[in-house]
Design an enzyme around this catalytic site. Structure first.
Site, mmCIF file in Angstrom:
data_model
loop_
_atom_site.group_PDB
_atom_site.id
_atom_site.type_symbol
_atom_site.label_atom_id
_atom_site.label_comp_id
_atom_site.label_asym_id
_atom_site.label_seq_id
_atom_site.Cartn_x
_atom_site.Cartn_y
_atom_site.Cartn_z
ATOM 1 N N HIS A 1 6.055 6.173 4.479
ATOM 2 C CA HIS A 1 4.784 6.261 5.170
ATOM 3 C C HIS A 1 4.675 7.559 5.949
ATOM 4 O O HIS A 1 4.780 7.416 7.136
ATOM 5 C CB HIS A 1 4.785 4.921 6.133
ATOM 6 N N GLU B 1 7.643 -2.100 6.114
ATOM 7 C CA GLU B 1 8.107 -0.911 5.935
ATOM 8 C C GLU B 1 8.994 -0.694 6.938
ATOM 9 O O GLU B 1 8.973 -1.079 8.384
ATOM 10 C CB GLU B 1 7.111 0.127 6.418
ATOM 11 N N ILE C 1 -10.496 10.546 2.712
ATOM 12 C CA ILE C 1 -9.161 10.844 2.222
ATOM 13 C C ILE C 1 -9.358 11.134 0.559
ATOM 14 O O ILE C 1 -8.720 11.726 -0.041
ATOM 15 C CB ILE C 1 -7.756 9.824 2.597
ATOM 16 N N ARG D 1 -2.033 1.462 2.047
ATOM 17 C CA ARG D 1 -1.293 0.363 2.874
ATOM 18 C C ARG D 1 -0.714 -0.628 1.936
ATOM 19 O O ARG D 1 -1.227 -0.900 0.724
ATOM 20 C CB ARG D 1 -1.931 -0.618 3.870
HETATM 21 O O1 DGY Z 1 -3.418 5.285 9.006
HETATM 22 C C1 DGY Z 1 -3.378 6.527 9.095
HETATM 23 O O2 DGY Z 1 -4.061 7.363 9.287
HETATM 24 C C2 DGY Z 1 -1.700 6.515 8.651
HETATM 25 O O3 DGY Z 1 -1.366 5.764 7.644
HETATM 26 C C3 DGY Z 1 -0.918 7.042 9.838
HETATM 27 O O4 DGY Z 1 -0.511 5.766 10.410
#
Ligand code: DGY
Length: 325
Positions: free
Chosen positions: A289, A270, A159, A241
């Protein structure tokens, strides 16, 4: 189909998107919702071989897991499995799987969306535009330049790397901090420079982007000390997170001007309690989220969950098994 193995899932329909992907699940599994399961646990329990789970609504409490004698797998939708007790589930002889890779593009898109929305005051602009009291649009929604600014990415996994790739398109200067330095090819592909010291990255960045997994090491990673190192003009963006950030320290930093702004797709908990101070600060934008919530990514995620679960049920090699550390 009648002969398909049974899978327990969170409530269908509680979140709209689950309905859009039911077809993928029912091709290979006989799906039973947690609510229907609870109508008659002794009748259903012996049949369940898989649990399909999302982080918002996990039916994975120990008393449930131990009541399912045929359970072979807990297949998570999403890459983060911090809501699952992997050592405990594994100790029951049950596999755990996740969906790496398929979530990265959508999450990186969301990260850029938050960064841009915060810098260019897109949410405030929308509010002014739709406010019935608005009679003329003042030239007051001044934002901050993204082009040419410095982005510090903490967590350079898939990511993080995709965020860097996108930021390169904005001519941003890209710093990153990660447990391991990435290969020179990976760095050159996105023009990112490694900062061995996270403090150094925090001091130099205009935007600090959190893209780490939640682990014991990253819990509270950004606290009062780290926020105090950031520029007073800096923005914190979090797509990892909520627990990676000490939220009380963040509220203080935003109120006192230690940092300029925050844009958060994740919080703890959340949703936040309705009276939480973060919800009242003018320099914060929060989304619920939804980093992976596109139709395309959600279908890919569910397909990957089903592939993982099916492999586990059939005793085949599992594409994305998460082993206990
Ligand atoms: O962990 C993940 O891929 C996203 O936050 C979806 O939960």
């Amino acid at each position: 189909m009648e002969d398909n193995p049974w899978a327990l899932i969170s409530e269908v329909g509680e979140q709209g998107y689950i309905e859009d992907v039911t077809d993928i699940m029912t091709q290979h599994f006989r799906i039973i919702s947690h609510r229907d399961f609870l109508q008659n646990p002794p009748l259903h329990a012996p049949k369940i071989q898989a649990i399909l789970v999302w982080n918002a609504c996990p039916p994975t409490e120990p008393s449930l897991l131990t009541s399912l004698p045929a359970l072979k797998v807990v297949a998570n939708g999403g890459v983060g499995i911090d809501h699952l007790d992997v050592p405990y589930i594994s100790s029951l002889g049950v596999k755990v799987t996740n969906t790496p890779g398929v979530v990265s593009d959508a999450t990186a898109d969301m990260a850029m969306g938050l960064l841009l929305a915060s810098a260019r005051k897109i949410v405030e602009g929308h509010q002014v535009s739709v406010d019935p009291k608005t009679t003329h649009i003042p030239q007051c929604l001044m934002g901050y330049e993204v082009t040419g600014s410095t982005l510090g990415i903490i967590g350079m996994g898939d990511i993080g790397h995709k965020i860097a790739r996108r930021s390169k398109g904005f001519d941003m200067k890209i710093l990153y901090h990660n447990r391991r330095k990435r290969s020179v090819e990976d760095e050159e592909a996105v023009g990112a420079t490694y900062c061995e010291s996270m403090d150094d990255l925090l001091r130099r960045s205009d935007f600090v982007m959190l893209a780490v997994n939640l682990t014991p090491e990253t819990t509270g990673l950004i606290s009062r000390r780290e926020l105090s190192l950031m520029k007073p003009t800096a923005t914190l963006v979090n797509v990892s997170r909520g627990l990676v950030v000490d939220q009380d320290a963040l509220v203080e930093a935003l109120q006192s001007g230690t940092i300029r702004a925050a844009a958060l797709d994740v919080t703890h908990p959340e949703p936040l309690p309705r009276d939480h101070p973060l919800l009242r600060l003018p320099n914060v934008i929060i989304t619920p989220h939804v980093g992976t919530n596109t139709y395309t990514t959600t279908r890919r995620m569910v397909q990957t969950m089903v592939d993982n679960a099916l492999a586990a049920v059939n005793g085949q090699s599992i594409p994305n098994e998460v082993k206990p550390k």
